[in-house]
Design an enzyme around this catalytic site. Structure first.
Site, PDB file in Angstrom:
ATOM      1  CB  SER A 147       3.526  -2.848 -36.442  1.00  0.00           C
ATOM      2  OG  SER A 147       2.785  -3.104 -36.598  1.00  0.00           O
ATOM      3  CE1 TYR A 160       1.728  -5.038 -41.548  1.00  0.00           C
ATOM      4  CE2 TYR A 160       2.087  -5.404 -39.308  1.00  0.00           C
ATOM      5  CZ  TYR A 160       2.229  -4.971 -40.145  1.00  0.00           C
ATOM      6  OH  TYR A 160       1.360  -3.305 -40.532  1.00  0.00           O
ATOM      7  CE  LYS A 164       4.583  -2.690 -41.336  1.00  0.00           C
ATOM      8  NZ  LYS A 164       4.475  -1.220 -42.099  1.00  0.00           N
TER       9      LYS A 164
END
Length: 256
Positions: A147, A160, A164
């Protein structure tokens, strides 16, 4: 009318995790359109059946099964289906979770553990467990879906974002290890893509405007903006490309 996809993946077998909607579904569809036999998966049988039905009606060669990537027995079944289908050439690790919208140091320990269990550990285990099959391929491919948040963290996606970033490191390290086996390892880092997963970032007009202010192309991406790049990485056109993190984010800043 859009051009017909190339046929670069005829004879290849691919696994795409978390592939019954959004980016994963678009990737599975594109790989199958380019000639691959694709094994799709999701945590819910209803979603698997609907996705398989939709793609089969398009004349694509797909099959599917339930797979929670954090469960060893589910991953074992996934690779057994590949083995019975003739092997494995392409692994696309797409599954990811974000159970809590919070800044990184406000994230609960339970959410942190779940995020890293699915987004990082399961990606590592999928790649590790795929190796016996990928080593039998003439051109094995591992593609992690990371991401833009791995480069430029989003405040509401703190843990998160860190997970990534970890995938970038996994990509670099695995690429070096697997180069002698002619297995390439790359990551794709999507920007803000219009999916259910990104709703937390675009749920209000003001939030959407703030997000778009960071995107020079001034639009949200679509899942199909990502699928073509994955098909390229899976093909012989990318045979000399490994250890790279490809950003597809409409021009958003991407630097650690």
């Amino acid at each position: 009318m859009s051009a017909k996809p190339l046929q670069r993946l005829c004879g290849r077998i691919a696994i795409v995790t978390a592939s019954t909607d959004g980016i994963g579904f678009a990737i599975a569809q594109r790989l199958a359109q380019e000639g691959a036999k694709v094994i799709i998966s999701s945590r819910k049988d209803k979603n698997v059946q609907e996705a398989v039905s939709t793609l089969s009606k398009q004349g694509l060669d797909v099959k599917g099964l339930i797979c929670h990537v954090s469960k060893a027995e589910d991953r074992k079944r996934l690779f057994e289906v590949a083995r019975k289908s003739g092997g494995l050439d392409i692994l696309v690790s797409n599954a990811a979770v974000n159970p809590e919208a919070a800044s990184v140091l406000d994230c609960s320990e339970s959410s942190w553990d779940k995020i890293f269990d699915v987004n990082v550990k399961a990606a590592f285990l999928l790649a590790k467990e795929a190796l016996p099959l990928l080593r039998q391929s003439k051109a094995g491919r591992i593609i992690f879906i990371s991401s833009i948040a791995g480069f430029q963290p989003f405040d509401l996606l703190g843990a998160y974002s860190v997970s990534k970033t970890a995938l970038f490191g996994l990509t670099k390290a695995a690429a070096i290890q697997l180069a002698p086996d002619n297995i390439t390892v790359n990551a794709v880092a999507p920007g803000i893509i219009r999916t259910k997963f990104s709703d937390v970032l675009t749920s209000t007009e003001s939030a959407k405007e703030e997000v778009l202010s960071r995107v020079p192309l001034n639009r949200l991406g679509t899942p199909h903006d990502i699928s073509g790049a994955v098909a390229f990485l899976a093909s012989d056109d990318a045979a000399y490309l490994t250890g790279e993190n490809i950003v597809i984010a409409g021009g958003m800043a991407s630097r650690l």
